[in-house]
Scaffold this motif. Sequence first.
Motif, PDB file in Angstrom:
ATOM      1  N   ASP A 167      73.142  76.174  24.931  1.00  0.00           N
ATOM      2  CA  ASP A 167      72.147  75.706  23.980  1.00  0.00           C
ATOM      3  C   ASP A 167      71.738  74.299  24.408  1.00  0.00           C
ATOM      4  OD1 ASP A 167      70.708  74.698  21.823  1.00  0.00           O
ATOM      5  OD2 ASP A 167      71.876  75.819  20.353  1.00  0.00           O
ATOM      6  N   LEU A 168      70.515  74.156  24.901  1.00  0.00           N
ATOM      7  CA  LEU A 168      70.060  72.873  25.439  1.00  0.00           C
ATOM      8  C   LEU A 168      69.811  71.835  24.352  1.00  0.00           C
ATOM      9  CD1 LEU A 168      67.565  74.188  28.135  1.00  0.00           C
ATOM     10  CD2 LEU A 168      69.937  73.482  28.463  1.00  0.00           C
ATOM     11  N   THR A 169      69.807  72.244  23.089  1.00  0.00           N
ATOM     12  CA  THR A 169      69.565  71.303  22.004  1.00  0.00           C
ATOM     13  C   THR A 169      70.867  70.764  21.388  1.00  0.00           C
ATOM     14  OG1 THR A 169      69.487  72.983  20.255  1.00  0.00           O
ATOM     15  CG2 THR A 169      67.441  72.529  21.448  1.00  0.00           C
ATOM     16  N   THR A 170      71.992  71.423  21.681  1.00  0.00           N
ATOM     17  CA  THR A 170      73.271  70.992  21.109  1.00  0.00           C
ATOM     18  C   THR A 170      74.365  70.783  22.154  1.00  0.00           C
ATOM     19  OG1 THR A 170      74.097  73.253  20.792  1.00  0.00           O
ATOM     20  CG2 THR A 170      72.784  72.298  19.002  1.00  0.00           C
ATOM     21  N   GLY A 171      74.188  71.334  23.361  1.00  0.00           N
ATOM     22  CA  GLY A 171      75.222  71.238  24.385  1.00  0.00           C
ATOM     23  C   GLY A 171      76.352  72.237  24.211  1.00  0.00           C
ATOM     24  N   GLU A 172      76.135  73.253  23.394  1.00  0.00           N
ATOM     25  CA  GLU A 172      77.186  74.245  23.162  1.00  0.00           C
ATOM     26  C   GLU A 172      77.073  75.380  24.185  1.00  0.00           C
ATOM     27  OE1 GLU A 172      77.544  77.107  19.585  1.00  0.00           O
ATOM     28  OE2 GLU A 172      78.819  75.383  19.067  1.00  0.00           O
ATOM     29  N   VAL A 173      78.213  75.727  24.790  1.00  0.00           N
ATOM     30  CA  VAL A 173      78.295  76.799  25.777  1.00  0.00           C
ATOM     31  C   VAL A 173      78.895  78.036  25.115  1.00  0.00           C
ATOM     32  CG1 VAL A 173      79.351  77.539  27.958  1.00  0.00           C
ATOM     33  CG2 VAL A 173      78.559  75.163  27.669  1.00  0.00           C
ATOM     34  N   VAL A 209      70.691  69.168  30.792  1.00  0.00           N
ATOM     35  CA  VAL A 209      69.427  69.456  31.465  1.00  0.00           C
ATOM     36  C   VAL A 209      69.374  70.934  31.839  1.00  0.00           C
ATOM     37  CG1 VAL A 209      68.035  68.959  33.510  1.00  0.00           C
ATOM     38  CG2 VAL A 209      69.221  67.099  32.319  1.00  0.00           C
ATOM     39  N   GLU A 210      68.258  71.553  31.556  1.00  0.00           N
ATOM     40  CA  GLU A 210      68.091  72.985  31.821  1.00  0.00           C
ATOM     41  C   GLU A 210      68.338  73.300  33.296  1.00  0.00           C
ATOM     42  OE1 GLU A 210      64.831  76.550  30.996  1.00  0.00           O
ATOM     43  OE2 GLU A 210      64.248  74.449  30.759  1.00  0.00           O
ATOM     44  N   GLY A 211      69.113  74.355  33.550  1.00  0.00           N
ATOM     45  CA  GLY A 211      69.377  74.814  34.905  1.00  0.00           C
ATOM     46  C   GLY A 211      70.456  74.046  35.648  1.00  0.00           C
ATOM     47  N   SER A 212      71.028  73.024  35.018  1.00  0.00           N
ATOM     48  CA  SER A 212      72.010  72.195  35.731  1.00  0.00           C
ATOM     49  C   SER A 212      73.457  72.551  35.412  1.00  0.00           C
ATOM     50  CB  SER A 212      71.792  70.709  35.388  1.00  0.00           C
ATOM     51  OG  SER A 212      72.205  70.432  34.052  1.00  0.00           O
ATOM     52  N   VAL A 213      73.699  73.346  34.360  1.00  0.00           N
ATOM     53  CA  VAL A 213      75.067  73.571  33.885  1.00  0.00           C
ATOM     54  C   VAL A 213      75.776  74.631  34.727  1.00  0.00           C
ATOM     55  CG1 VAL A 213      76.509  74.228  31.919  1.00  0.00           C
ATOM     56  CG2 VAL A 213      74.394  72.926  31.542  1.00  0.00           C
ATOM     57  N   ARG A 214      76.968  74.293  35.193  1.00  0.00           N
ATOM     58  CA  ARG A 214      77.826  75.216  35.935  1.00  0.00           C
ATOM     59  C   ARG A 214      79.160  75.296  35.210  1.00  0.00           C
ATOM     60  NH1 ARG A 214      77.693  73.394  42.152  1.00  0.00           N
ATOM     61  NH2 ARG A 214      78.686  75.441  42.377  1.00  0.00           N
ATOM     62  N   LEU A 257      88.850  75.854  30.907  1.00  0.00           N
ATOM     63  CA  LEU A 257      87.403  75.960  31.066  1.00  0.00           C
ATOM     64  C   LEU A 257      86.852  74.611  31.508  1.00  0.00           C
ATOM     65  CD1 LEU A 257      85.058  78.029  30.533  1.00  0.00           C
ATOM     66  CD2 LEU A 257      84.694  76.827  28.383  1.00  0.00           C
ATOM     67  N   THR A 258      86.098  74.591  32.598  1.00  0.00           N
ATOM     68  CA  THR A 258      85.523  73.352  33.117  1.00  0.00           C
ATOM     69  C   THR A 258      84.019  73.511  33.293  1.00  0.00           C
ATOM     70  OG1 THR A 258      86.002  74.042  35.395  1.00  0.00           O
ATOM     71  CG2 THR A 258      87.639  72.649  34.298  1.00  0.00           C
ATOM     72  N   ALA A 259      83.339  72.376  33.421  1.00  0.00           N
ATOM     73  CA  ALA A 259      81.877  72.405  33.525  1.00  0.00           C
ATOM     74  C   ALA A 259      81.371  71.250  34.369  1.00  0.00           C
ATOM     75  CB  ALA A 259      81.249  72.343  32.135  1.00  0.00           C
ATOM     76  N   GLY A 260      80.208  71.453  34.957  1.00  0.00           N
ATOM     77  CA  GLY A 260      79.455  70.407  35.637  1.00  0.00           C
ATOM     78  C   GLY A 260      78.024  70.478  35.131  1.00  0.00           C
ATOM     79  N   PHE A 261      77.357  69.332  35.010  1.00  0.00           N
ATOM     80  CA  PHE A 261      76.028  69.344  34.399  1.00  0.00           C
ATOM     81  C   PHE A 261      75.337  67.991  34.584  1.00  0.00           C
ATOM     82  CE2 PHE A 261      79.516  68.631  31.443  1.00  0.00           C
ATOM     83  CZ  PHE A 261      79.254  67.345  30.986  1.00  0.00           C
ATOM     84  N   ARG A 313      83.275  61.785  25.408  1.00  0.00           N
ATOM     85  CA  ARG A 313      81.916  61.711  24.853  1.00  0.00           C
ATOM     86  C   ARG A 313      81.327  63.110  24.755  1.00  0.00           C
ATOM     87  NH1 ARG A 313      76.843  58.974  28.138  1.00  0.00           N
ATOM     88  NH2 ARG A 313      75.203  59.325  26.570  1.00  0.00           N
ATOM     89  N   VAL A 314      80.848  63.472  23.581  1.00  0.00           N
ATOM     90  CA  VAL A 314      80.197  64.773  23.394  1.00  0.00           C
ATOM     91  C   VAL A 314      78.802  64.713  24.010  1.00  0.00           C
ATOM     92  CG1 VAL A 314      79.290  66.404  21.698  1.00  0.00           C
ATOM     93  CG2 VAL A 314      81.504  65.312  21.318  1.00  0.00           C
ATOM     94  N   ILE A 315      78.458  65.745  24.781  1.00  0.00           N
ATOM     95  CA  ILE A 315      77.149  65.820  25.432  1.00  0.00           C
ATOM     96  C   ILE A 315      76.291  66.836  24.686  1.00  0.00           C
ATOM     97  CG2 ILE A 315      75.918  66.349  27.565  1.00  0.00           C
ATOM     98  CD1 ILE A 315      77.669  63.785  27.639  1.00  0.00           C
ATOM     99  N   ARG A 316      75.216  66.353  24.067  1.00  0.00           N
ATOM    100  CA  ARG A 316      74.349  67.205  23.238  1.00  0.00           C
ATOM    101  C   ARG A 316      73.083  67.666  23.950  1.00  0.00           C
ATOM    102  NH1 ARG A 316      77.645  68.546  18.973  1.00  0.00           N
ATOM    103  NH2 ARG A 316      78.454  66.693  17.916  1.00  0.00           N
ATOM    104  N   LYS A 317      72.690  66.966  25.023  1.00  0.00           N
ATOM    105  CA  LYS A 317      71.399  67.246  25.635  1.00  0.00           C
ATOM    106  C   LYS A 317      71.524  67.525  27.136  1.00  0.00           C
ATOM    107  CE  LYS A 317      69.274  66.645  21.740  1.00  0.00           C
ATOM    108  NZ  LYS A 317      68.685  67.807  21.036  1.00  0.00           N
TER     109      LYS A 317
END
Length: 203
Positions: free
Chosen positions: A146-152, A125-130, A164-168, A119-123
């Motif tokens: 980009d908090l409006t598109t989910g692009e890192v 939460v600010e400050g939560s992405v690791r 590349l991994t992420a938590g959010f 599932r693509v995540i587009r939104k």
Amino acid sequence: MSFHEVSLPARLAFGSTGGVERRTEVVTLANGYERRSTPWAHGRRRFLIGAGLRSLADMQALTAFFEARRGRLYGFRFRDFADFRSGAGDPEPGDQVIGDGDGAQTEFQLCKGYGDYERVIRKPVEGSVRIAVDGVELAGEAFGVDLTTGEVTLATAPGEGAVLTAGFLFDTPVRFDADRIDVTLESFEAGRVAAVPLIEIRI
């Protein structure tokens, strides 16, 4: 896309119900076997909110939020408390694989895996992405989100084959799926609202 980058206040979502909707077309053949197909590549979430509201203050807040979105016209962020994290607990930088390095690419899309479905995540939460590369967490200045598109976007492209991994944390983009809200006054400071439907939107 008509979308407001605002979140429905969490207190207005208490008591909500909802889940994932899929669309599957089933044709039963003459021999009794079935042929199944789907026109949807992705599920769509639906919710009912407001049924648990009793105070007039909360009802007024929901009405104000509905009016500000012009009913079904504008989308907004909604916290689906059944599914709003990249993992089982607080976000960890290794929760989800979002790409492999090739030595040149610096932009990656946040996503969440459900078995073999992604599932693509587009939104987010600010400050939560690791973010981590090969298990090593990156400092905040090493990437942007980009908090409006989910692009890192990384400051430096990961090397060939690097994971590349992420938590959010994330919200679901939705809109109201009705053009009216019905409120019943039960006492001077209390009442009830007929359940208000929300539906996930594609962005």
